[in-house]
Write a protein that holds these residues in place. Structure first.
Motif, PDB file in Angstrom:
ATOM      1  N   ILE A   1       0.835  -1.198   0.000  1.00 38.21           N
ATOM      2  CA  ILE A   1       0.000   0.000   0.000  1.00 38.21           C
ATOM      3  C   ILE A   1       0.871   1.251   0.000  1.00 38.21           C
ATOM      4  O   ILE A   1       1.892   1.319   0.682  1.00 38.21           O
ATOM      5  N   ILE A   2       0.429   2.225  -0.769  1.00 39.92           N
ATOM      6  CA  ILE A   2       1.071   3.541  -0.823  1.00 39.92           C
ATOM      7  C   ILE A   2       0.329   4.459   0.153  1.00 39.92           C
ATOM      8  O   ILE A   2      -0.901   4.461   0.152  1.00 39.92           O
ATOM      9  N   PRO A   3       1.030   5.152   1.064  1.00 41.17           N
ATOM     10  CA  PRO A   3       2.457   5.453   1.050  1.00 41.17           C
ATOM     11  C   PRO A   3       3.361   4.497   1.824  1.00 41.17           C
ATOM     12  O   PRO A   3       4.581   4.670   1.777  1.00 41.17           O
ATOM     13  N   GLU A   4       2.820   3.515   2.521  1.00 40.67           N
ATOM     14  CA  GLU A   4       3.657   2.645   3.356  1.00 40.67           C
ATOM     15  C   GLU A   4       4.808   2.043   2.571  1.00 40.67           C
ATOM     16  O   GLU A   4       5.956   2.037   3.044  1.00 40.67           O
ATOM     17  N   MET A   5       4.562   1.545   1.357  1.00 39.44           N
ATOM     18  CA  MET A   5       5.620   0.864   0.622  1.00 39.44           C
ATOM     19  C   MET A   5       6.747   1.809   0.216  1.00 39.44           C
ATOM     20  O   MET A   5       7.853   1.365  -0.081  1.00 39.44           O
ATOM     21  N   ASN A   6       6.474   3.116   0.247  1.00 42.73           N
ATOM     22  CA  ASN A   6       7.518   4.089  -0.089  1.00 42.73           C
ATOM     23  C   ASN A   6       8.554   4.214   1.019  1.00 42.73           C
ATOM     24  O   ASN A   6       9.610   4.833   0.825  1.00 42.73           O
ATOM     25  N   HIS A   7       8.278   3.634   2.182  1.00 39.18           N
ATOM     26  CA  HIS A   7       9.184   3.705   3.317  1.00 39.18           C
ATOM     27  C   HIS A   7       9.975   2.413   3.490  1.00 39.18           C
ATOM     28  O   HIS A   7      10.727   2.285   4.468  1.00 39.18           O
ATOM     29  N   ASN A   8       9.814   1.460   2.582  1.00 39.19           N
ATOM     30  CA  ASN A   8      10.525   0.190   2.704  1.00 39.19           C
ATOM     31  C   ASN A   8      10.640  -0.537   1.368  1.00 39.19           C
ATOM     32  O   ASN A   8      11.702  -0.618   0.781  1.00 39.19           O
ATOM     33  N   GLU A   9       9.519  -1.050   0.845  1.00 35.08           N
ATOM     34  CA  GLU A   9       9.577  -1.941  -0.310  1.00 35.08           C
ATOM     35  C   GLU A   9      10.196  -1.296  -1.545  1.00 35.08           C
ATOM     36  O   GLU A   9      10.861  -1.975  -2.345  1.00 35.08           O
ATOM     37  N   LEU A  10      10.000  -0.017  -1.729  1.00 33.10           N
ATOM     38  CA  LEU A  10      10.506   0.654  -2.924  1.00 33.10           C
ATOM     39  C   LEU A  10      12.017   0.485  -3.065  1.00 33.10           C
ATOM     40  O   LEU A  10      12.553   0.392  -4.173  1.00 33.10           O
ATOM     41  N   VAL A  11      12.706   0.391  -1.933  1.00 32.01           N
ATOM     42  CA  VAL A  11      14.157   0.211  -1.955  1.00 32.01           C
ATOM     43  C   VAL A  11      14.532  -1.157  -2.521  1.00 32.01           C
ATOM     44  O   VAL A  11      15.631  -1.358  -3.050  1.00 32.01           O
ATOM     45  N   GLY A  12      13.611  -2.113  -2.423  1.00 33.44           N
ATOM     46  CA  GLY A  12      13.879  -3.464  -2.908  1.00 33.44           C
ATOM     47  C   GLY A  12      13.890  -3.592  -4.426  1.00 33.44           C
ATOM     48  O   GLY A  12      14.344  -4.616  -4.958  1.00 33.44           O
ATOM     49  N   TRP A  13      13.410  -2.572  -5.112  1.00 35.80           N
ATOM     50  CA  TRP A  13      13.437  -2.599  -6.586  1.00 35.80           C
ATOM     51  C   TRP A  13      14.843  -2.228  -7.052  1.00 35.80           C
ATOM     52  O   TRP A  13      15.168  -1.070  -7.254  1.00 35.80           O
TER      53      TRP A  13
END
Length: 328
Positions: free
Chosen positions: A224-236
């Motif tokens: 879910i955005i914005p939550e994934m912008n604080h963690n998962e996005l770095v995994g890309w």
């Protein structure tokens, strides 16, 4: 299954009729919190209801998807036990724990142990029609959860018009919905789906991943955005053309989340060429949610055909239940 998905609008209208005909006992307790406990389609129905009613409900609404209950449950908590079959073991255990805490309990089920327990203990319950796959009956569960909240004075009866309007929207756009579902099917076929949505639509996103698993027999994940912008996005970080990303979007999403989606799209597109945005239709959160649920259900049915699997088959779940039955 195809007929049930296409007839989703009729399901919502029938569910409203069931709720209107059900007589519930008056409550004498002061309700200070709500816990909806259930698993699978029943559990995600609780998540969706908690999101749909978040701005209106006068007390916190939480969901529970396991055997145990939070410590705050007491005589001023409304615990809604939701299980389509009425025999979900986690929900049955949660029922007994809620009863031990003297919570106010209401049940939503098609039958089984849960309805029997409700009758034995003179509790409020709403009985759903039985016979079809539980995952295809979520509209019934969601509607009755809303009726229960309304009965306890926690939400207004405005949800009835919302559901009628949502049913009309899904019916009127059914041809477009099915055409769009084909595009989503083409996008996800042969890939590992990655599902993103904005805050407030987590229930819808989880529902889609559940349907990908059960209907299409495909593993996927969501965030879910914005939550994934604080963690998962770095995994890309690694190019992977096996991944297919879909962003579910709404014109009502927070303006900064709208911008976040644009930036996220730019980032993930560096690592997979399969990126798609899909916009909801409808004026209200109810309409947008049910619209997206229906298009997602159609897409997962289509994928079951592309994958050559039987949409109703759940052999591994039956195996799990059989193994658990040996364990005491």
């Amino acid at each position: 299954m195809k007929d049930l998905i296409t007839g989703f609008g009729d399901q919502l209208r029938h569910a409203l009729e069931i709720g209107a005909k059900t007589t519930l006992k008056e409550n004498t307790k002061k309700i200070e919190s709500v816990l909806i406990t259930g698993l699978g389609g029943s559990g995600i129905g609780g998540t969706i209801v908690s999101e749909l009613t978040a701005e209106e409900c006068s007390v916190p609404v939480a969901t529970n998807k396991g055997y145990d209950l939070p410590g705050y449950i007491n005589e001023n908590t409304l615990v809604i036990c939701s299980s389509f079959s009425g025999n979900t073991e986690e929900t049955i255990e949660a029922f007994h724990k809620a009863k031990a805490k003297n919570a106010e309990i209401a049940c939503v089920s098609s039958g089984g142990q849960l309805i029997e327990l409700a009758k034995e203990n003179s509790l409020n319950y709403i009985q759903l029609p039985s016979g079809d796959s539980p995952r295809a009956m979520m509209g019934y569960s969601i509607t009755q959860l809303l009726y229960v909240l309304n009965h306890y004075g926690l939400i207004s009866d405005g949800f009835k018009a919302e559901l009628n309007n949502s049913a009309a929207l899904v019916d009127s756009l059914q041809e477009e919905i099915q055409a769009d579902a084909e595009k989503i099917t083409d996008h996800l076929y042969g890939k590992i789906p990655v599902v993103y949505a904005c805050d407030g639509y987590q229930g819808m996103a989880v529902r889609f991943t559940q349907q990908l698993a059960e209907n299409s027999k495909m593993v996927s994940w969501h965030n879910i955005i914005p939550e994934m912008n604080h963690n998962e996005l770095v995994g890309w970080r690694t190019k992977n053309e096996d991944l297919a990303v879909i962003f579910f979007r709404n014109e009502s999403d927070h303006k900064r989340n709208q911008k976040r989606v644009e930036i996220n799209n730019e980032v993930v597109s560096k690592y997979t060429s399969s990126v798609m945005e899909y916009w909801s239709k409808g004026e209200t959160m109810y309409e947008k949610t049910f619209y997206l649920i229906n298009v997602g259900d159609h897409a997962t049915f289509n994928l079951s055909k592309r994958n050559g699997v039987v949409v109703e088959e759940i052999d591994v779940i039956n195996y799990l239940k059989g193994e658990l039955a040996k364990f005491q």
